[in-house]
Design a protein around this motif. Structure first.
Motif, mmCIF file in Angstrom:
data_model
loop_
_atom_site.group_PDB
_atom_site.id
_atom_site.type_symbol
_atom_site.label_atom_id
_atom_site.label_comp_id
_atom_site.label_asym_id
_atom_site.label_seq_id
_atom_site.Cartn_x
_atom_site.Cartn_y
_atom_site.Cartn_z
ATOM 1 N N LEU A 46 12.362 3.837 -6.165
ATOM 2 C CA LEU A 46 12.142 2.832 -5.158
ATOM 3 C C LEU A 46 11.438 3.359 -4.093
ATOM 4 O O LEU A 46 10.382 2.619 -3.655
ATOM 5 N N GLU A 47 11.265 4.696 -3.965
ATOM 6 C CA GLU A 47 10.171 5.324 -3.265
ATOM 7 C C GLU A 47 8.723 5.185 -3.794
ATOM 8 O O GLU A 47 7.940 4.875 -2.979
ATOM 9 N N ARG A 48 8.821 5.157 -4.785
ATOM 10 C CA ARG A 48 7.309 5.310 -5.726
ATOM 11 C C ARG A 48 6.797 3.859 -5.487
ATOM 12 O O ARG A 48 5.386 3.517 -5.284
ATOM 13 N N ARG A 49 7.777 3.017 -5.735
ATOM 14 C CA ARG A 49 7.315 1.516 -5.681
ATOM 15 C C ARG A 49 6.865 1.051 -4.409
ATOM 16 O O ARG A 49 6.010 0.253 -3.854
ATOM 17 N N GLU A 50 7.626 1.657 -3.246
ATOM 18 C CA GLU A 50 7.338 1.545 -1.725
ATOM 19 C C GLU A 50 5.993 1.839 -1.484
ATOM 20 O O GLU A 50 5.202 1.433 -0.599
ATOM 21 N N LEU A 51 5.656 3.207 -1.849
ATOM 22 C CA LEU A 51 4.489 3.946 -1.858
ATOM 23 C C LEU A 51 3.300 3.085 -2.313
ATOM 24 O O LEU A 51 2.084 2.989 -1.770
ATOM 25 N N GLN A 52 3.484 2.503 -3.608
ATOM 26 C CA GLN A 52 2.560 1.713 -4.202
ATOM 27 C C GLN A 52 2.236 0.412 -3.492
ATOM 28 O O GLN A 52 1.070 0.065 -3.287
ATOM 29 N N ARG A 53 3.377 -0.313 -3.044
ATOM 30 C CA ARG A 53 3.145 -1.463 -2.221
ATOM 31 C C ARG A 53 2.323 -1.143 -0.794
ATOM 32 O O ARG A 53 1.489 -1.989 -0.638
ATOM 33 N N GLU A 54 2.610 -0.086 -0.509
ATOM 34 C CA GLU A 54 1.991 0.446 1.061
ATOM 35 C C GLU A 54 0.420 0.602 0.742
ATOM 36 O O GLU A 54 -0.430 0.149 1.529
ATOM 37 N N LYS A 55 0.342 1.373 -0.585
ATOM 38 C CA LYS A 55 -1.278 1.401 -0.961
ATOM 39 C C LYS A 55 -2.090 0.341 -1.271
ATOM 40 O O LYS A 55 -3.192 0.017 -0.625
ATOM 41 N N VAL A 56 -1.259 -0.617 -1.827
ATOM 42 C CA VAL A 56 -2.101 -1.934 -2.107
ATOM 43 C C VAL A 56 -2.440 -2.818 -0.948
ATOM 44 O O VAL A 56 -3.522 -3.270 -0.535
ATOM 45 N N TRP A 57 -1.268 -2.826 -0.113
ATOM 46 C CA TRP A 57 -1.461 -3.483 1.172
ATOM 47 C C TRP A 57 -2.490 -2.775 2.221
ATOM 48 O O TRP A 57 -3.315 -3.308 2.955
ATOM 49 N N SER A 58 -2.308 -1.558 1.975
ATOM 50 C CA SER A 58 -3.787 -0.729 3.015
ATOM 51 C C SER A 58 -4.915 -1.251 2.479
ATOM 52 O O SER A 58 -6.085 -1.374 3.313
ATOM 53 N N ARG A 59 -5.158 -1.255 1.363
ATOM 54 C CA ARG A 59 -6.606 -1.485 0.601
ATOM 55 C C ARG A 59 -6.840 -2.835 0.834
ATOM 56 O O ARG A 59 -8.026 -3.206 1.075
ATOM 57 N N ILE A 60 -5.961 -3.871 0.947
ATOM 58 C CA ILE A 60 -6.038 -5.213 1.115
ATOM 59 C C ILE A 60 -6.758 -5.584 2.608
ATOM 60 O O ILE A 60 -7.418 -6.104 3.024
ATOM 61 N N HIS A 61 -5.886 -4.506 3.728
ATOM 62 C CA HIS A 61 -6.244 -4.628 4.932
ATOM 63 C C HIS A 61 -7.685 -4.047 5.371
ATOM 64 O O HIS A 61 -8.356 -4.221 6.290
ATOM 65 N N LEU A 62 -8.129 -3.313 4.417
ATOM 66 C CA LEU A 62 -9.440 -2.227 4.608
ATOM 67 C C LEU A 62 -10.511 -2.999 4.197
ATOM 68 O O LEU A 62 -11.644 -2.655 4.500
ATOM 69 N N VAL A 63 -10.433 -4.039 3.124
ATOM 70 C CA VAL A 63 -11.672 -4.488 2.445
ATOM 71 C C VAL A 63 -12.505 -5.120 3.417
ATOM 72 O O VAL A 63 -13.717 -5.078 3.255
ATOM 73 N N PRO A 64 -12.126 -5.975 4.448
ATOM 74 C CA PRO A 64 -13.039 -6.652 5.395
ATOM 75 C C PRO A 64 -14.040 -5.425 6.217
ATOM 76 O O PRO A 64 -15.002 -5.757 6.421
ATOM 77 N N LEU A 65 -13.182 -4.515 6.530
ATOM 78 C CA LEU A 65 -13.764 -3.288 7.099
ATOM 79 C C LEU A 65 -14.733 -2.794 6.363
ATOM 80 O O LEU A 65 -16.205 -2.325 6.798
ATOM 81 N N PHE A 66 -14.551 -2.656 4.980
ATOM 82 C CA PHE A 66 -15.788 -1.971 4.077
ATOM 83 C C PHE A 66 -16.674 -2.848 3.893
ATOM 84 O O PHE A 66 -17.952 -2.491 3.691
#
Length: 115
Positions: A46-66
């Motif tokens: 469960l913790e690994r899945r939550e960290l993976q979800r957080e990483k994916v969403w952080s990448r989604i939110h950072l794409v416009p900045l990049f």
């Protein structure tokens, strides 16, 4: 001849000391340890899945900045290239620095990085 009263009886019975818990206690202990291990495995998943979800969403939110940062860098490099072109071709009459070499008004981004 045998002695009077006969020979001593042979001791054939096993007289071993107590050697630990029984089979049911061991089976219960192993079952408890395995159940605790599976519980921790589930929590870890469960913790690994939550960290993976957080990483994916952080990448989604950072794409416009990049993308914006890349656009700013490309614009800065393009303006520097035009300035160099103006300096190099200043003695050529009729030369327009930065003008496209293609016969189209469609914008084309540079395919190579101009240093």
């Amino acid at each position: 001849m045998p002695p009077t009263g006969g020979f001593e009886s042979l001791k054939y019975k096993r007289n071993l000391p107590y050697k630990g818990p029984g089979a049911y206690v061991l089976l219960g202990g192993v079952t408890a340890i395995c159940a605790y291990g599976f519980y921790r495995l589930g929590k870890g998943n469960l913790e690994r899945r939550e960290l993976q979800r957080e990483k994916v969403w952080s990448r989604i939110h950072l794409v416009p900045l990049f993308l914006a940062e890349g656009d700013r860098d490309m614009y800065r490099r393009q303006q520097a290239a035009i300035a160099r072109e103006k300096e190099i071709m200043k003695d050529v009459p009729g030369w327009e620095a930065g003008k496209s070499v293609y016969n189209s008004s469609k914008y084309r981004s540079p395919e190579i990085v101009i240093l």
